[in-house]
Every structure is written in C-alpha cells, then in structure tokens.
Motif scaffolding. Sequence first.
Motif, PDB file in Angstrom:
ATOM      1  N   ARG A  29       0.853  -1.184   0.000  1.00 33.24           N
ATOM      2  CA  ARG A  29       0.000   0.000   0.000  1.00 33.24           C
ATOM      3  C   ARG A  29       0.888   1.232   0.000  1.00 33.24           C
ATOM      4  O   ARG A  29       1.791   1.353   0.821  1.00 33.24           O
ATOM      5  N   CYS A  30       0.636   2.115  -0.925  1.00 35.87           N
ATOM      6  CA  CYS A  30       1.441   3.326  -1.018  1.00 35.87           C
ATOM      7  C   CYS A  30       1.298   4.138   0.268  1.00 35.87           C
ATOM      8  O   CYS A  30       0.182   4.424   0.703  1.00 35.87           O
ATOM      9  N   ALA A  31       2.442   4.481   0.857  1.00 39.55           N
ATOM     10  CA  ALA A  31       2.421   5.216   2.119  1.00 39.55           C
ATOM     11  C   ALA A  31       1.943   6.647   1.924  1.00 39.55           C
ATOM     12  O   ALA A  31       1.593   7.323   2.879  1.00 39.55           O
ATOM     13  N   SER A  32       1.938   7.092   0.690  1.00 42.48           N
ATOM     14  CA  SER A  32       1.560   8.472   0.421  1.00 42.48           C
ATOM     15  C   SER A  32       0.097   8.613   0.016  1.00 42.48           C
ATOM     16  O   SER A  32      -0.649   9.380   0.608  1.00 42.48           O
ATOM     17  N   CYS A  33      -0.326   7.853  -0.998  1.00 43.28           N
ATOM     18  CA  CYS A  33      -1.687   8.027  -1.499  1.00 43.28           C
ATOM     19  C   CYS A  33      -2.613   6.880  -1.101  1.00 43.28           C
ATOM     20  O   CYS A  33      -3.819   6.973  -1.284  1.00 43.28           O
ATOM     21  N   GLY A  34      -2.038   5.791  -0.573  1.00 44.50           N
ATOM     22  CA  GLY A  34      -2.871   4.694  -0.110  1.00 44.50           C
ATOM     23  C   GLY A  34      -3.318   3.725  -1.188  1.00 44.50           C
ATOM     24  O   GLY A  34      -4.031   2.773  -0.920  1.00 44.50           O
ATOM     25  N   VAL A  37       6.224   3.616  -1.558  1.00 43.02           N
ATOM     26  CA  VAL A  37       5.290   4.486  -2.276  1.00 43.02           C
ATOM     27  C   VAL A  37       5.204   4.056  -3.728  1.00 43.02           C
ATOM     28  O   VAL A  37       6.112   3.419  -4.260  1.00 43.02           O
ATOM     29  N   CYS A  38       4.100   4.402  -4.362  1.00 42.68           N
ATOM     30  CA  CYS A  38       3.911   4.053  -5.756  1.00 42.68           C
ATOM     31  C   CYS A  38       4.764   4.962  -6.649  1.00 42.68           C
ATOM     32  O   CYS A  38       5.321   5.950  -6.181  1.00 42.68           O
ATOM     33  N   VAL A  39       4.846   4.625  -7.897  1.00 49.86           N
ATOM     34  CA  VAL A  39       5.688   5.378  -8.828  1.00 49.86           C
ATOM     35  C   VAL A  39       5.219   6.831  -8.918  1.00 49.86           C
ATOM     36  O   VAL A  39       6.015   7.755  -8.975  1.00 49.86           O
ATOM     37  N   THR A  40       3.924   7.003  -8.922  1.00 55.88           N
ATOM     38  CA  THR A  40       3.368   8.355  -9.035  1.00 55.88           C
ATOM     39  C   THR A  40       3.857   9.235  -7.888  1.00 55.88           C
ATOM     40  O   THR A  40       4.322  10.354  -8.102  1.00 55.88           O
ATOM     41  N   CYS A  41       3.766   8.704  -6.678  1.00 46.97           N
ATOM     42  CA  CYS A  41       4.157   9.493  -5.517  1.00 46.97           C
ATOM     43  C   CYS A  41       5.679   9.622  -5.452  1.00 46.97           C
ATOM     44  O   CYS A  41       6.203  10.668  -5.069  1.00 46.97           O
ATOM     45  N   LYS A  42       6.372   8.564  -5.820  1.00 45.74           N
ATOM     46  CA  LYS A  42       7.821   8.591  -5.815  1.00 45.74           C
ATOM     47  C   LYS A  42       8.322   9.620  -6.818  1.00 45.74           C
ATOM     48  O   LYS A  42       9.189  10.428  -6.528  1.00 45.74           O
TER      49      LYS A  42
HETATM   50 ZN   LIG Z   1       1.083   6.747  -4.159  1.00 46.41          ZN
END
Ligand SMILES: [Zn+2]
Length: 140
Positions: A100-105, A121-126
């Motif tokens: 689970r992405c720590a930023s956007c969930g 975190v996912c690529v988008t948030c990274k």
């Molecule tokens: Zn994310």
Amino acid sequence: MNRIMTKTDEYGVDFLDHQRQLLLEERTRQQHLAEGLQADVAELTAERDMSDTDVEDGFGEGAGMVVDRDRDQTLHATAMAALLEIEAALDRVESGTYGRCASCGEQIPSARLEAMPAATVCVTCKGGSLSRRRAAATTR
Ligand SMILES: [Zn+2]
C-alpha cells in the motif's frame, strides 16, 4: 473458497510469499554488507590510530584511509537504512498492509514491488513530477 478480503488480497498469497522471500534474501545480503563495512570502518580506524607503527603492506599515508573510511561509513549507513526499510516491509507483509502506497494509499503495482520489494510508495508518488497517470483499468 471464502477467502477473507484483506487489504492486500489483490496480490495473492503466492505473490506475498514470493515478496517475503525476496525481502528475507535482501535482508541477509544487506546484513552481510553492513557487517563487512562496519568491520572495514573499525579496521581503518584502528589502522589510523596505529599509524606510527610499521605497516608492511604499503599504508603510509592516513588521508587515503580516511577517505575509505568515510566511504565505508556512508555505505554502511545506506545498508542500515535499507535494512530498516526491509524490516518495515516484512512487518507490512505480516500485518496485511504490504504494497500500500504510504503516500496516497493506492496499491503499488506488483511489477514495481518485484523490482523493489521494500518500496513504500507508488511510482506516481515517488516520481512526484511525473505526469500523473490515472490507471485506465481500475480494479473491480
Ligand atoms: Zn502513491
């Protein structure tokens, strides 16, 4: 087959087992790396402290060793940071929140997790500045 829906159910048990293995292997690797580097740092520190003793194998100047030691200390810190991330990821596997992405969930794509098992975190948030692509195919 009434599997209870968990937060990481989409990944499947096999995938989580696989990721756990990757994390355990990586943890062992990083531990060895950290231990080796720590030993190097200790050795280089000791050698520098004994710099007035005769050294047979060509060490004479302290400067090179200090550079080596600083580099090793940096690498050691990196390895320790990686270990913390791996431990945290293993905890998430156990608690069912792995991936689970720590930023956007959002769920982090399994391909990314296979490449980076300890990703938080996912690529988008990274990526942050990367163009935000909403996945066209949403999960059911
Ligand atoms: Zn994310």
